[in-house]
Scaffold this active site. Structure first.
Site, PDB file in Angstrom:
ATOM      1  N   CYS A   1       0.989  -1.533   0.210  1.00  0.00           N
ATOM      2  CA  CYS A   1       0.004  -0.194   0.066  1.00  0.00           C
ATOM      3  C   CYS A   1       0.919   0.651  -0.294  1.00  0.00           C
ATOM      4  CB  CYS A   1      -0.949  -0.107   1.064  1.00  0.00           C
ATOM      5  SG  CYS A   1      -2.291   1.077   0.442  1.00  0.00           S
TER       6      CYS A   1
ATOM      7  N   GLU B   1      -1.836  -9.220   4.132  1.00  0.00           N
ATOM      8  CA  GLU B   1      -1.637  -9.657   5.876  1.00  0.00           C
ATOM      9  C   GLU B   1      -3.322  -9.884   6.557  1.00  0.00           C
ATOM     10  OE1 GLU B   1      -1.780  -4.565   5.745  1.00  0.00           O
ATOM     11  OE2 GLU B   1      -0.888  -6.190   4.671  1.00  0.00           O
TER      12      GLU B   1
ATOM     13  N   HIS C   1      -3.629  -5.031   0.593  1.00  0.00           N
ATOM     14  CA  HIS C   1      -3.142  -5.447   2.055  1.00  0.00           C
ATOM     15  C   HIS C   1      -3.661  -7.050   2.549  1.00  0.00           C
ATOM     16  CE1 HIS C   1      -2.598  -1.621   4.558  1.00  0.00           C
ATOM     17  NE2 HIS C   1      -3.601  -1.276   3.272  1.00  0.00           N
TER      18      HIS C   1
END
Length: 525
Positions: free
Chosen positions: A86, A183, A181
């Protein structure tokens, strides 16, 4: 000689994303050690750390602003793979000759990106295929700016209609950037992408496992303290319990645990701690009954912050007195975990705001002159729990809901009295027992009871009574930064209420807290 479990390591530079600690936890879950540092590190610090790869986190700033954070230039000269997430992708693009612009509208939520070119990062990874056989990935976007031109030596790997450069790569230099993202669980193949980067591209071995972490911690404790004696404040919480077990394995009888019973614990908790650690595991425990001392110090105090400070101060006084009774103790052990270390480092910059003071900040008086042993300081909470299981601690104890350091001192609103604590202990035990019986305990993130210092009229049999009120609180959350109140079944709440009012003499009314965070905090004080 224990294996070097820090041999392969990832450096994560933090640009301020709410997800940065999650990135670190994901890397650890892959069996690889990593550390989280502020973005403004020096070349010398990076060289000293000697990372196998570097991850640039997301962040709330705009790369189009003149004074926004930038990655140290050495990151791109160190000769190791770099993965920008990002904001991390945007600063990578900008610093290497690309272009970033503020977008007219913020992209937040699910998106489907189409893989248009082959890359080691996503090869063979897909959620679906287009009509002409190109891989599609379901991802989670959260950005305002976007890359509008990638550096000349990069290729476009994936795109969406609104985000032409969703993934970019320079395969030769092993630089990768993703606008989403990976994660978060909403990016369905995110863990596979992180695994591809960490394990395949950076070639890190999975050395970071509970058994190896224990061996490493035991070896380091023995090296640090030798034959010296160590003292530990054992509370029965996860961190101090796992610290106690690690130290016991490392130095045996040279560890003394001081258990201070402050009168603010859960029902039968003191007995359970003494039985488990003293009788079952054979640790050397000094039990200090100090209920009267804590309650007299709290008498007349209504302010929550003042109560926290009193409880912390009295604990240090009691612990200090006990430590001075022991002969020749050279070391103090603490259950500091990695988020505490990160938080302290962040606070040093002056950018963090204190919402509530932490009960364990401060420590012992300087005149004690002890060295500090912190065997958990590299570990996240989920890792501490896994190590606890490996060391033989019971699952129910390790995965209990969080309990505040000041205990019932901040769950009794206003002035803390023994009568209030006794009523609250029994009411809370009923709530937790019923949650477990209904198989709801593990479905909520935290549940507890709060004592309200107000009386309410009730009816028992033919008579009226004028007794106290308690509130039940249950929340669902991923990170405890935000939370929703748990929608527990009405019949369940009715059963808990009936039991408390009938079984706890002194409580006439039970209410249920339906406040989210924000605007409310999870704890009432």
């Amino acid at each position: 000689m224990t294996e070097n479990i820090h041999k392969h390591r990832i450096l994560i530079l933090d640009f301020g994303s709410q997800y940065t600690q999650l990135v670190a936890r994901r890397v650890r879950e892959l069996g690889v050690y990593c550390e989280l540092w502020a973005w403004d590190v020096t070349e010398a610090q990076i060289r000293d750390f000697n990372p196998s790869g570097i991850i640039l986190s997301g962040g709330p700033e705009s790369t189009t602003e003149e004074n926004s954070p930038r990655a140290p230039q050495y990151v791109f000269e160190a000769g190791v793979p770099v993965f920008g997430i990002c904001y991390g992708m945007q600063t990578m693009a900008m610093q290497l000759g690309g272009h970033v612009e503020a977008s007219n509208e913020r992209e937040f939520g699910y998106a489907q990106v189409e893989v248009v070119n082959d890359s080691a990062l996503v090869r063979g990874i897909e959620d679906a295929l287009t009509a002409d056989g190109k891989p599609l990935l379901d991802v989670w976007m959260s950005h305002g700016d976007k890359v509008t031109a990638i550096p000349s030596d990069f290729i476009t790997v994936a795109s969406t209609e609104s985000c032409p450069f969703a993934i970019m790569a320079n395969e030769e230099k092993r630089f990768y950037g993703v606008q989403f993202h990976p994660e978060v669980t909403h990016t369905r193949q995110g863990m596979r992408m992180l695994e591809r980067f960490v394990r395949d591209i950076c070639q890190c071995e999975a050395l970071w496992t509970p058994a190896k972490i224990i061996d490493d911690a035991v070896a380091r404790i023995r090296e640090q303290v030798g034959d010296d004696k160590v003292i530990l404040g054992l509370s029965g919480g996860v961190d101090s319990s796992v610290t106690a077990m690690l130290l016991h394995r490392a130095i045996g009888k040279n560890l003394t645990c001081v258990f201070v019973d402050n009168g603010l614990l859960r029902l039968n908790e003191a007995e359970q701690v003494l039985d488990m650690f003293g009788d079952h595991f054979g640790l050397n425990i000094v039990h200090v009954p100090a209920e009267d001392r804590f309650l007299s110090a709290l008498a007349g105090e209504n302010d929550p912050e003042a109560k926290r400070k009193i409880i912390g101060r009295v604990f240090v006084e009691v612990f200090d007195e006990e430590a001075l009774k022991l002969e020749d103790v050279k070391w103090l052990a603490q259950g500091t975990i990695y988020p505490d270390v990160i938080e302290s480092a962040a606070s040093a910059t002056g950018k963090a705001h204190v919402i509530k003071s932490h009960h364990n900040v401060g420590g012992l008086p300087k005149e004690m002159k002890m060295g500090l042993v912190e065997p958990l300081k590299e570990l996240f909470k989920d890792e501490v729990r896994k190590i606890g299981l490996e060391l033989g601690l019971p699952y129910d104890m390790l995965y209990r809901h969080p309990f505040p350091g000041p205990g019932l001192g901040v769950r009794v609103l206003g002035e803390v009295k023994k009568e209030y604590c006794d009523l609250l202990r029994r009411a809370d035990a009923i709530f937790i027992e019923e949650l477990r019986k209904a198989d709801l305990y593990d479905k909520v993130s935290q549940a507890f009871t709060v004592f309200l210092p107000v009386r309410s009229v009730g009816v028992m049999g033919d008579g009226r009574k004028y007794d106290w009120v308690v509130s039940l609180r249950a929340v669902e959350t991923i990170d405890f930064m935000t939370a929703h109140w748990a929608h527990l079944p009405y019949d369940f709440l009715g059963r808990v209420s009936n039991r408390i009012i009938n079984e706890v003499n002194g409580i006439s009314r039970v209410v249920y807290d339906i406040s989210g965070k924000p605007p409310a905090t999870i704890e009432w004080e």
